[in-house]
Write a protein that holds these residues in place. Structure first.
Motif, PDB file in Angstrom:
ATOM      1  N   ASN A   1      18.705 -19.233  90.441  1.00 55.83           N
ATOM      2  CA  ASN A   1      19.531 -18.022  90.519  1.00 55.83           C
ATOM      3  C   ASN A   1      20.309 -18.103  91.837  1.00 55.83           C
ATOM      4  O   ASN A   1      19.736 -17.931  92.913  1.00 55.83           O
ATOM      5  CB  ASN A   1      18.645 -16.774  90.480  1.00 55.83           C
ATOM      6  N   PRO A   2      21.627 -18.385  91.755  1.00 55.26           N
ATOM      7  CA  PRO A   2      22.377 -18.643  92.995  1.00 55.26           C
ATOM      8  C   PRO A   2      22.915 -17.380  93.662  1.00 55.26           C
ATOM      9  O   PRO A   2      23.575 -17.462  94.690  1.00 55.26           O
ATOM     10  CB  PRO A   2      23.538 -19.514  92.504  1.00 55.26           C
ATOM     11  N   ASP A   3      22.646 -16.211  93.068  1.00 53.73           N
ATOM     12  CA  ASP A   3      23.119 -14.928  93.599  1.00 53.73           C
ATOM     13  C   ASP A   3      24.643 -14.931  93.781  1.00 53.73           C
ATOM     14  O   ASP A   3      25.157 -14.725  94.878  1.00 53.73           O
ATOM     15  CB  ASP A   3      22.416 -14.591  94.924  1.00 53.73           C
TER      16      ASP A   3
ATOM     17  N   ILE B   1      15.283 -19.118  89.247  1.00 57.99           N
ATOM     18  CA  ILE B   1      14.341 -19.044  90.369  1.00 57.99           C
ATOM     19  C   ILE B   1      15.162 -18.820  91.634  1.00 57.99           C
ATOM     20  O   ILE B   1      16.159 -19.512  91.868  1.00 57.99           O
ATOM     21  CB  ILE B   1      13.538 -20.369  90.439  1.00 57.99           C
ATOM     22  N   SER B   2      14.745 -17.840  92.443  1.00 58.85           N
ATOM     23  CA  SER B   2      15.566 -17.551  93.631  1.00 58.85           C
ATOM     24  C   SER B   2      14.968 -18.164  94.887  1.00 58.85           C
ATOM     25  O   SER B   2      13.870 -18.715  94.869  1.00 58.85           O
ATOM     26  CB  SER B   2      15.839 -16.062  93.782  1.00 58.85           C
ATOM     27  N   ARG B   3      15.759 -18.053  95.963  1.00 56.80           N
ATOM     28  CA  ARG B   3      15.518 -18.852  97.166  1.00 56.80           C
ATOM     29  C   ARG B   3      14.093 -18.722  97.721  1.00 56.80           C
ATOM     30  O   ARG B   3      13.510 -19.708  98.162  1.00 56.80           O
ATOM     31  CB  ARG B   3      16.566 -18.497  98.233  1.00 56.80           C
ATOM     32  N   HIS B   4      13.522 -17.519  97.657  1.00 55.51           N
ATOM     33  CA  HIS B   4      12.201 -17.351  98.279  1.00 55.51           C
ATOM     34  C   HIS B   4      11.128 -18.198  97.575  1.00 55.51           C
ATOM     35  O   HIS B   4      10.048 -18.391  98.123  1.00 55.51           O
ATOM     36  CB  HIS B   4      11.791 -15.866  98.304  1.00 55.51           C
ATOM     37  N   GLU B   5      11.461 -18.728  96.382  1.00 57.70           N
ATOM     38  CA  GLU B   5      10.465 -19.560  95.683  1.00 57.70           C
ATOM     39  C   GLU B   5      10.777 -21.062  95.766  1.00 57.70           C
ATOM     40  O   GLU B   5      10.099 -21.860  95.122  1.00 57.70           O
ATOM     41  CB  GLU B   5      10.373 -19.136  94.216  1.00 57.70           C
ATOM     42  N   PHE B   6      11.802 -21.426  96.549  1.00 55.34           N
ATOM     43  CA  PHE B   6      12.155 -22.851  96.609  1.00 55.34           C
ATOM     44  C   PHE B   6      11.019 -23.702  97.194  1.00 55.34           C
ATOM     45  O   PHE B   6      10.704 -24.767  96.664  1.00 55.34           O
ATOM     46  CB  PHE B   6      13.434 -23.069  97.440  1.00 55.34           C
ATOM     47  N   GLU B   7      10.411 -23.236  98.299  1.00 51.90           N
ATOM     48  CA  GLU B   7       9.327 -24.041  98.926  1.00 51.90           C
ATOM     49  C   GLU B   7       8.149 -24.190  97.957  1.00 51.90           C
ATOM     50  O   GLU B   7       7.699 -25.312  97.706  1.00 51.90           O
ATOM     51  CB  GLU B   7       8.848 -23.389 100.236  1.00 51.90           C
TER      52      GLU B   7
ATOM     53  N   TRP C   1      19.748 -29.100  99.624  1.00 48.60           N
ATOM     54  CA  TRP C   1      18.481 -28.570 100.160  1.00 48.60           C
ATOM     55  C   TRP C   1      17.297 -29.280  99.484  1.00 48.60           C
ATOM     56  O   TRP C   1      16.381 -29.751 100.151  1.00 48.60           O
ATOM     57  CB  TRP C   1      18.414 -27.050  99.914  1.00 48.60           C
ATOM     58  N   PHE C   2      17.361 -29.394  98.148  1.00 53.71           N
ATOM     59  CA  PHE C   2      16.237 -30.022  97.437  1.00 53.71           C
ATOM     60  C   PHE C   2      16.183 -31.526  97.727  1.00 53.71           C
ATOM     61  O   PHE C   2      15.093 -32.089  97.868  1.00 53.71           O
ATOM     62  CB  PHE C   2      16.326 -29.753  95.932  1.00 53.71           C
ATOM     63  N   GLU C   3      17.339 -32.169  97.836  1.00 52.46           N
ATOM     64  CA  GLU C   3      17.318 -33.616  98.101  1.00 52.46           C
ATOM     65  C   GLU C   3      16.789 -33.877  99.513  1.00 52.46           C
ATOM     66  O   GLU C   3      16.099 -34.869  99.741  1.00 52.46           O
ATOM     67  CB  GLU C   3      18.696 -34.233  97.853  1.00 52.46           C
ATOM     68  N   ASP C   4      17.084 -32.959 100.438  1.00 54.87           N
ATOM     69  CA  ASP C   4      16.539 -33.112 101.798  1.00 54.87           C
ATOM     70  C   ASP C   4      15.015 -33.029 101.799  1.00 54.87           C
ATOM     71  O   ASP C   4      14.354 -33.521 102.705  1.00 54.87           O
ATOM     72  CB  ASP C   4      17.097 -32.027 102.732  1.00 54.87           C
TER      73      ASP C   4
END
Ligand code: PLP
Length: 404
Positions: free
Chosen positions: A140-142, A162-168, A213-216
């Motif tokens: 969910n890119p907002d 899925i939003s940013r707070h769940e990326f980790e 972000w994910f590739e990093d």
């Protein structure tokens, strides 16, 4: 124009309401989409939910396009209409275990997963079958898609992705799922997007940041699916019969830089099928209300729910008046009138258009509700136990010399 005198004469012999599909326009749209997408190296998955007429699906699948599905039944149906399982993606926030299992057995290309819990369930169901599931994670890119709130899907207030707070936690989860292969990231921010360069430009830039972000974090994002949403011109279907695929793909190519090995996917639905479809109806009665004149049609909100559901605009034309006049100027000379065009269903929201200026209309006139090919027939219901409007194809009219 797409509907000509021959069509209107033929319509006069067919029971209404029915969906008319202009197959020449449909084929032109699909071949335009095919050549522009291949020129830009973009993979297309047709969003089956927009229209599931078998004839349309078979033609779309014959181009080698994939299918974007949102239920187990859509997955199975798409495959039965010629879409290859490995080119089929299964999206949606609420997939049941039964749907996931049947899609795993079919060997579909990707599950577009929308929550951490769903990823865990796909992982364990794949493990139970001894299979590995390809998963793309819907983010969910907002982003505000500048469209109707009921077809906006990419804001944090929406249920999708899925939003940013769940990326980790997502990275951690993917690391411990043994029966999942990460296919890529998925986005879809809304439908009927008309600010094409601006909105898709924003989506591409946001997608780029998120992929980075994910590739990093060490994940490989080989596939970036930007969803569908390209809008069509409901005001002027004859002026703009084919959606602006060219601006869409140009924007993606310039705003989403790819590293070698990455592929972009899109999932158009409405833009493929909206303009080739017309809901054809007849005037049952012309009624003078206290303050308005009502044109009561034999097609209702059960046939096409978009106006009642979203307040959506569809152009309305009196085809009989077009037939009886040699030119638009003659139609004006014969007089026009403001009508509330309504359907027969027992709901006050069963309105095709309030305050529409139309040629003076009479009982029996044939009325076209244009741009009805997407989210029309598929959303029809038998509310009031009304019959479902069937499909009529221009090819069949032509083959039958106008008689069906
Ligand atoms: C995930 C997804 N992809 C694609 C589409 C197709 O969108 P459109 O018909 O606007 O192109 C939708 C529509 O709701 C969707 O939810």
């Amino acid at each position: 124009m797409a509907i000509d005198r021959r069509h209107i004469l033929a319509f006069g012999k067919i029971d209404t309401p029915f969906y008319f599909y202009d197959m020449d326009l449909f084929r032109r749209t699909v071949s335009g989409l095919a050549s522009l997408s291949s020129r830009n190296g973009i993979k297309v998955h047709y969003a089956v939910k927009a229209n599931t007429e078998e004839r349309l699906l078979r033609h779309i699948s014959s181009y080698g396009f994939g299918a974007d599905c949102v239920s187990g039944n859509e997955v199975e149906y798409a495959v039965s209409c010629g879409f290859r399982p490995e080119n089929t993606v299964f999206a949606g926030v609420g997939k049941s275990d039964r749907e996931i299992l049947s899609s795993l057995k079919l060997g579909i290309g990707t599950f577009n997963c929308e929550s951490l819990q769903e990823i865990e369930v796909v992982d364990s169901l794949a493990a139970s079958l001894g299979l590995t599931a390809n998963v793309s994670v819907r983010i969910n890119p907002d982003i505000d898609a500048h469209t109707h709130k009921y077809v906006t899907t990419g804001l944090y207030e929406n249920k999708f992705g899925i939003s940013r707070h769940e990326f980790e936690p997502l990275v951690e989860l993917l690391g411990r799922c043994g029966s999942i292969r990460l296919h890529g990231l998925h986005f879809h921010i809304g439908s009927q997007i008309t600010d094409v360069a601006e909105v898709y430009g924003l989506e591409c830039r946001r997608a780029s940041e998120i992929v980075r972000w994910f590739e990093d974090k060490g994940l490989v994002i080989a596939n970036i699916d930007l969803g569908g949403g390209l809008g069509v011109d409901y005001d002027d279907p004859d002026g703009n019969p084919v959606a602006d695929f060219s601006t869409w793909f140009r924007t993606i190519s310039s705003e989403l830089p790819l590293r070698p090995g990455q592929t972009v996917h899109v999932e158009p639905g409405r833009s493929v099928v909206a303009q080739c479809g017309t809901l054809v109806s007849r005037v049952l009665f012309v009624k003078s209300g206290e303050t308005k004149t009502f044109l009561i049609l034999d097609a209702g909100m059960n046939d096409l729910i978009r106006p009642a559901l979203y307040g959506a605009y569809h152009k309305i034309e009196n085809l009989s008046a077009m037939l009886s006049s040699e030119s638009p100027a003659d139609a004006d000379a014969s007089g026009s009138q403001i009508y509330d065009v309504v359907g027969p269903v027992c709901e006050s929201s069963d309105v095709w258009g309030a305050g529409r200026l139309l040629p003076r209309s009479s009982r029996g006139d044939i009325i076209a509700i244009r741009s009805a090919g997407a989210y029309g027939q598929v959303m029809a219901s038998r509310y009031n136990l009304r019959d479902l409007a069937p499909a009529v194809y221009s090819d069949d009219l032509a083959a039958a010399g106008g008689d069906l």
